[in-house]
Structures are given as C-alpha cells and as structure tokens.
Write a protein that holds these residues in place. Structure first.
Motif, short mmCIF file in Angstrom:
data_model
loop_
_atom_site.label_atom_id
_atom_site.label_comp_id
_atom_site.label_asym_id
_atom_site.label_seq_id
_atom_site.Cartn_x
_atom_site.Cartn_y
_atom_site.Cartn_z
N THR B 7 0.86 -1.20 0.00
CA THR B 7 0.00 0.00 0.00
C THR B 7 0.89 1.24 0.00
O THR B 7 2.06 1.17 0.35
N GLY B 8 0.33 2.37 -0.37
CA GLY B 8 1.14 3.60 -0.49
C GLY B 8 2.27 3.38 -1.47
O GLY B 8 3.35 3.96 -1.35
N GLY B 14 7.47 4.13 -0.74
CA GLY B 14 6.71 3.01 -1.31
C GLY B 14 7.18 2.66 -2.72
O GLY B 14 7.39 1.49 -3.05
N SER B 15 7.36 3.67 -3.55
CA SER B 15 7.71 3.40 -4.95
C SER B 15 9.11 2.78 -5.06
O SER B 15 9.34 1.89 -5.88
N TYR B 16 10.04 3.24 -4.24
CA TYR B 16 11.38 2.64 -4.26
C TYR B 16 11.31 1.18 -3.79
O TYR B 16 12.03 0.32 -4.28
N THR B 17 10.42 0.94 -2.82
CA THR B 17 10.29 -0.42 -2.28
C THR B 17 9.71 -1.35 -3.35
O THR B 17 10.18 -2.48 -3.53
N VAL B 18 8.70 -0.87 -4.06
CA VAL B 18 8.12 -1.67 -5.16
C VAL B 18 9.22 -2.05 -6.14
O VAL B 18 9.38 -3.22 -6.52
N TYR B 68 -1.48 -13.77 -2.30
CA TYR B 68 -0.34 -13.00 -1.80
C TYR B 68 0.05 -13.50 -0.41
O TYR B 68 -0.81 -13.82 0.40
N ASP B 69 1.34 -13.56 -0.14
CA ASP B 69 1.78 -14.07 1.17
C ASP B 69 2.21 -12.95 2.14
O ASP B 69 2.29 -13.17 3.34
N THR B 70 2.51 -11.77 1.60
CA THR B 70 3.03 -10.69 2.46
C THR B 70 2.33 -9.38 2.14
O THR B 70 2.10 -9.07 0.97
N PHE B 71 2.01 -8.65 3.18
CA PHE B 71 1.31 -7.35 3.03
C PHE B 71 2.23 -6.26 3.61
O PHE B 71 2.58 -6.33 4.78
N ILE B 72 2.61 -5.30 2.75
CA ILE B 72 3.50 -4.23 3.22
C ILE B 72 2.75 -2.92 3.21
O ILE B 72 2.19 -2.51 2.18
N HIS B 73 2.72 -2.29 4.35
CA HIS B 73 1.81 -1.14 4.53
C HIS B 73 2.57 0.17 4.72
O HIS B 73 3.19 0.41 5.74
N PHE B 74 2.51 1.02 3.68
CA PHE B 74 3.09 2.37 3.77
C PHE B 74 2.00 3.45 3.85
O PHE B 74 2.27 4.54 4.34
N ASP B 210 18.38 2.55 0.29
CA ASP B 210 18.73 1.70 1.43
C ASP B 210 17.48 1.36 2.26
O ASP B 210 17.36 0.26 2.78
N VAL B 211 16.57 2.31 2.36
CA VAL B 211 15.32 2.05 3.09
C VAL B 211 14.53 0.96 2.37
O VAL B 211 14.02 0.01 3.00
N ALA B 212 14.44 1.06 1.05
CA ALA B 212 13.69 0.07 0.26
C ALA B 212 14.30 -1.32 0.46
O ALA B 212 13.59 -2.30 0.66
N LYS B 213 15.62 -1.36 0.43
CA LYS B 213 16.30 -2.65 0.62
C LYS B 213 16.00 -3.20 2.02
O LYS B 213 15.75 -4.40 2.19
N ALA B 214 15.98 -2.33 3.01
CA ALA B 214 15.70 -2.75 4.38
C ALA B 214 14.31 -3.36 4.49
O ALA B 214 14.11 -4.38 5.14
N PHE B 215 13.34 -2.74 3.82
CA PHE B 215 11.97 -3.28 3.87
C PHE B 215 11.93 -4.68 3.25
O PHE B 215 11.25 -5.57 3.75
#
Lengths: 422, 307
Positions: B7-8, B14-18, B68-74, B210-215
């Motif tokens: 989400t987000g 969020g976009s870097y994490t995607v 889906y197995d994982t839900f990531i909430h931003f 680095d934040v995206a990688k951490a997530f």
C-alpha cells in the motif's frame, strides 16, 4: 566625458568603493545627488545642534574599518550601551525579556508561565515566520506584548509577515533561569549584543567618513535620471551625461531598475517584491541637560508613534551647544502617513505628557523623512534580490551597500560592502 | 515470500520499495489512491490498483484471496508538513492500519510489515517525562505509535505475523514533501541563508534506496513480532549531518546554528542502533550522506530548471 569606474552615491558604501579602487591603483568618479557626502550616515545641522539621519554608533570589530575611522577622527568616544525600554510608561532595562523586575507580579507570572510552557520542537524545525519564532523563543505572553508590538512599529509589518534569518544575535535569547533571575532583581548582567558603542568626538557620525571623502573624486548635485547599459552612459537631472566602463551603485535597487529601459519582466517583477521601511526622524533641541540618561530607548506603547529614541547630545556633547541636550525620535511609516503636527504630537507631545521633557525647554523641533530606512525580510527577499543583482551584474552594474545588496547591513558592513568590490 | 501487496506504493518510500521487490523477482500488487501512478513505471510483474485503504471491504472484493503471502503497509496520509499536527487524520491512519492488518489476514497473508518511525521513541520519552509539553509536531509519531500498539495485540489475536521496521529519516531523489533534507537543499539552490537550531539533537538519515532494501530484507528475513530500526549506522548530532551536507553540496555556504529557539529532548544514540536488522536480516546501508545529498541536490536542480 567618460570614466572607467563610476560610483553612484557618496554614502558610506560608495566612498568605501572609491577608497578600494584608489588603493588598487584605479581611478573612480563618485556622483552624489546631495550637496555633501554621507547619505544616511550624514546629518542635519541647525542652530548649533546636529542630528544624524538614523545612523547611531559604530561597534565594528573589523580592523580595516576601524583603521579608516581612526584616520578620519582619531580616538572615538566609547560608550557602554545602557539601552532602556519604555513599556506602559515604565522604564525597563534592555533587553526586557531578562529584565522583567519593574513589571507587576501578575505580568511577571504570565510571562514566566508562558515561557515555561513553550512547546517542545524537533531540532530540524524551522519556524515559518518571525511570529512563530518569537512564540517559540519567549512564550506567548512576552511575544505578544513586547516584540510583536515593536515589530509593527519598527518593521511596519506584522511579525507573521517576516522571515527569521535576519534575527541572529540582534534579539537576545535568554534561558528560563535568566528570565526568572531578571524578574527578581534589577541588578542583571548586561546582555546587549555589542559591549561598546563608539562615536566621533566631533562632527557627528559623518566625521568617520572624512578620510575616504578627502581623497575621493566626488561631483555633487548629480541626480541619476537614466542609465543606459548598452551604450554605457548615465544621464543626470542637471543635463550632464557620463560614459563608463563599470558602475558601482549604492542606490536602492528599485531606483536603479527604474532608471534603465527595457528591463526584463522577470527582473521588474522581482524588484517589485523588495520591500523596505521608510520613516521620519523627529529631532528635539532642548535648553536643558535634564533628559533621561539613556543613549537610546525603545518604546513599546502603541499610542506613542516613535519606536526608538536616541540622544544625539549623549552620543557626543559636540552635537549640541553648551548647556543644552537633544533627542531624536524615530517613526517608521509611509511618506505622508501623518501630518507634521500629528508626528510632533505623537512623539514630542507624548514625552511632554509623560513629564520626560518640558514644553518650555524645547528650543525647536525638526522633522525629516528617509524614504529608504531598512530592508524588510519578507518571504521573497532572497530570491528576488538575487534575480535583480545578478541581472544588473550582467550589465556591468555591481550593487553595494544596504540598498544595493538589499540586506540588513550595519554601517560597518555597508562600508565593507564597498571596500570588498573586485 | 513470492507475491506481495504494497500500500502507499506510489509514494516516495513506497515506490522505491516496489522497484526493489520487482528487482528481486517478486510479484507486486501496488495499491495507491491515484487513478494511475505518478512515480511507478509499468513492469510485467507489477499490477497497479487504485485503492482507498480506508475501505477494506472494497479492497477485499477487488483482491483475490490466497494469492499473496506478504502485506507491506506504507499508506499514511499526512506524514509531512502541517498535516502531521492533524490528530483526526493521524488517528484515522492508525485505525486504517489495523483494518489493513485484518484484511491482510483475510487475504491469506502470513506477514504484515508496517512502516513505523523513530518518532515513536520520542513520543514515548516525551509522554512519560514529568512536566514535558510536546509540540503538535509529535502527533504524527503518536499516530504511528498508536497503530503499532494496536496492531501488535490484534495481530497476535488473529494470527498473523507483525513486523515493524522503523524509519529514522528517509530522503533522496524523488522526495516531494517539505522535509528536512530537501527543504535545506532547496534553500542552498535559492541562495537563502541556512539557519538552524543548535542542532545538537541526535539524528540519522538513510538514503531511500537503502530504506527500500531494508523493507525487503525485513519482509523476507525478519522475526515475527519484532521491530527493526532502519538507520545509516552513523547516527550522530544533527549538526554533523548538516555540515556534511553543506560540504558536499555548497562548500561556500555558512550554516548558522542556534539561531532558531530549540527546546527539544534528545534520543540516546543507542536507540538508533541497527544491530537487529543487520544480524537478523543481513542489512547493510550503502549510500553515504554526502553521496545521497549530492544525488538529491542534482535532481532538485533539474526539477527547478524544468519549472
């Protein structure tokens, strides 16, 4: 006629520029619209009384500036600053925030309570405007009753309309302990930002400029009417025309832009965003030496038009005839906002009402107006002045001084602005 | 972990994490408010869906279960600017987070990863300190902390693993909100004076990649019901960050410290430690603050030029 370097304005910055160019082996012509040099560092003389035009003291630490001042008028009078504040007709030592002693217990409690209750902020927080800065710094009660009121009188703006970067050491930032200590005793340490204020023995503030004026090539009565950067010529109200290679201008940026044709819209828009205060100095000549013993005082009461009062006679006895004294009150407002009578009633009249001076001691009053007093730090100032100054620099017009740099420069900084030209 | 819901997803972090999850070969269902994404670019393994996370009923109808197995909430409205003071908004964010947690369980996810903040620690410290008067700026952190508290019990109760990475301060190319690093860089670009508090408070900034990688690493390797601080490993007083940024981006600028009244409290450096995420998840930050601010500055200059 053509010159290599044409300097507009024989104020402290223009004379500084002429001095720097001479030192570098270059020649320069200074043109000045008035009949004498000094500009805002000049003065008015009448019946043996001398009143400066809004300039007050030097407290510079800069060696180059001090050397010039010393060469101009030798040893200066040294004053230890003892400014006071007039608040609801009470005298309060300056700065009021850590000298609350004379206030009522009730008012002291309100100030200290709000000081203690200032909200906690994050270290990265930057207040949006001066009002927010004041509330964070002093708490709501003090902010609302002292600096916010004074801001309206001195800056002609609400505190929320001002930025905060200009504040620096100009406003003392006491700790809670200092505020409490200052509410319990009148015996507090001096915390004014300058430890010593200096002033010439003779000749008023203007005398500090003498050594530079003596060696400068100045032509008086030269009021700029048009600058033509493409032909590198300046025209004057007296019909003269002077060609140049380079201009150093200490004129206010709006005046420079007005005198040039075909200025790009973006520059014109930018110059229109620059704001400055203007104001009247109401000078009072007195046939007594019995005046408040403070070199200057600030007035917080809104029914008194003046924001500050200085005593030229305390700055130097040379400013008045023997046995006399003088005061100068500063009212910041638009031109013609008040009639001369309203100005005198709202300043001198109030001092008489409060018994600070007596009507029969007044020899004369003098009202003068300065269109450009100080620059106001409203939101667009940094962006706007950069656009204007960069464009002028591209036209071989370098701008110097308080209104050329469009900055809150003290007189020594204005001089350095002229001295540091390339 | 194969397929994730984020989400987000079109936001800054969020976009870097995607992008990071896609680069790691995962399939992503990207949810955000816009009809079409502003930051995300099309990718064969990404599906974008316009979604109002405050309406989980509609979300459950739109998303197939057990895919889906994982839900990531931003998704969190008002993480910068004055909206941080809006307690109605921040409380609603906290409630939305709990509803998303429950929806994640219903969709068959086994892990729920939510973006927390280091401000939760400041909130705790300020709340429990006798006589303290925290500013309204704390309300955002309070919202996050309330979400954290509620989710931990609800997750345990309904049977889904909760993971709570806490961002110190993310910054980088693409950040549009008025937050510290990019507002300071904008001032440098505009030639405005740099005026700060004494800046003695401990701080940390992590570059957004680095934040995206951490997530990603927390989602994959984090231990259930654990929190993980995401930092640069070089937390220090704010002043040192500012000096590093100025040296890298505007060597001629003269930052002024102490010109802004400051009454804040300090977080001990131990709170910024990232030992847990390094040991459990193998996270190592890569981008130095000087390098990250330089990249951000170059990007901001380009944006200004376009305008």
């Amino acid at each position: 006629m053509k010159v290599d370097n044409l300097i507009l304005g024989a104020g402290i910055a223009g004379l500084g520029a002429a001095y720097a160019l001479r030192k570098a082996g270059q020649t320069a012509l200074v043109v000045e619209k008035d009949a004498t040099y000094g500009g805002l560092c000049g003065n008015i003389e009448k019946d043996g009384f001398r009143f400066d035009r809004f300039v007050h003291f030097t407290f510079t630490q800069n060696e180059e500036v001090n050397a010039i001042f010393k060469a101009s008028c030798g040893e200066l009078i040294r004053h230890i600053p003892n400014p006071y504040n007039l608040y609801h007709s009470q005298w309060i030592k300056h700065p009021a925030q850590n000298n609350l002693f004379p206030l009522s217990t009730e008012e002291k409690e309100s100030i200290i309570k709000d000081f203690k209750e200032r909200p906690v902020i994050d270290a990265t927080y930057v207040p949006k405007n001066y009002e927010e800065w004041l509330r964070l710094q002093f708490g709501n009660y003090f902010a609302e009753h002292f600096p916010m009121v004074y801001t309206k009188k001195y800056w002609m703006k609400e505190a929320k309309e001002l930025r905060t970067e200009w504040v620096g050491n100009r406003v003392y930032q006491p700790s809670l302990d200092e505020v409490i200590a200052g509410s319990q005793t009148a015996d507090t340490p001096m915390t004014y930002y300058a430890k010593e204020m200096r002033y010439p023995q003779k000749g008023g503030y203007k005398a500090l400029l003498k050594t530079m004026a003596d060696v400068a090539n100045i032509e008086y009565g030269m009021c700029v009417t048009a600058i033509c950067p493409s032909e590198k010529k300046v025209q004057f109200a007296n019909g003269r025309e002077i060609g140049y290679e380079k201009i150093y201008s200490s004129l206010p940026l709006p005046i420079v832009i007005e005198s040039i044709q075909n200025v790009p819209d973006v520059v014109r828009d930018a110059v229109n965003q620059l704001e400055c205060t203007s104001g009247y100095h109401i000078s009072v000549a007195l046939n007594t030496k019995n005046i408040p013993p403070y070199l200057w005082w600030y007035i917080y009461d809104e029914d008194i038009l003046a924001a500050r009062v200085y005593s030229p006679s305390l700055k130097s006895p040379d400013n008045v005839p023997e046995g006399c004294s003088s005061l100068q009150m500063e009212v910041y407002c638009k031109e013609n906002e008040y009639t001369e009578q309203e100005l005198i009633d709202g300043t001198v009249g109030k001092l008489v009402e409060m018994g600070i001076i007596k009507q029969e001691e007044i020899l004369f009053t003098h009202v003068g107006f300065e269109k450009y007093a100080n620059v106001i730090f409203t939101e667009p100032i940094y962006r706007a002045r950069k656009i204007v100054r960069d464009w002028l620099a591209d036209q071989d017009i370098e701008t110097i001084g308080r209104f050329g740099e469009w900055d809150y420069l003290w007189s020594d900084q204005s001089l350095l602005s002229g001295l540091k030209i390339k | 972990m194969k397929n994730v819901i984020i989400t987000g997803a079109d936001g800054f972090v969020g976009s870097y994490t995607v992008k990071h999850f896609l680069a790691e070969g995962k399939k992503v269902l990207a949810l955000d408010m816009g009809e079409s994404p502003r930051r995300l670019e099309p990718h064969p393994n990404m599906q974008y869906m316009q979604c109002d996370i405050s309406n989980t009923k509609a979300m459950l109808e739109a998303i197939p279960a057990n895919e889906y197995d994982t839900f990531i909430h931003f998704a969190w409205a008002g993480s910068a600017g004055d909206a941080r003071f809006d307690y109605n908004l921040q409380m609603q964010n906290a409630l939305n987070t709990v509803e998303c947690l429950k929806a994640a369980k219903q969709l068959g996810c086994s892990r729920f990863v939510c973006a927390g903040t280091i401000m939760e620690y400041e909130v705790e410290a300020a709340i429990h300190e006798q006589g303290s008067r925290p500013g309204m700026g704390y309300i955002y952190g309070m919202g996050k902390h309330i979400a954290h508290c509620l989710c931990k019990s609800v997750a345990a109760n309904i049977g889904i693993d909760l993971l709570w990475p806490m961002i110190t301060n993310a910054y980088g190319v693409g950040e549009l909100s008025p937050r510290f690093v990019n507002t300071t860089l904008r001032k440098i670009i505009n030639g405005e004076p740099l005026q700060f508090t004494a800046a003695t408070q401990n701080y940390d900034f992590v570059y957004v990649t680095d934040v995206a990688k951490a997530f990603f690493l927390v989602a994959e390797k984090g231990k259930p019901f654990c929190e993980y601080m995401i930092g640069s490993r070089h937390a220090r007083p704010l002043k040192e960050f500012i000096l590093e940024m100025v040296k890298a981006c505007a060597p001629d600028a003269k930052p002024l410290f102490g010109d802004v009244p400051y009454t804040g409290t300090n977080i001990p450096l131990s709170i910024f430690a990232i030992d847990a995420i390094r040991e459990n998840c193998g996270f190592e930050p890569e981008v130095s603050f000087a390098e990250g601010t330089r990249r951000t500055m170059d990007w901001l200059k380009m944006v200004e030029l376009k305008q």
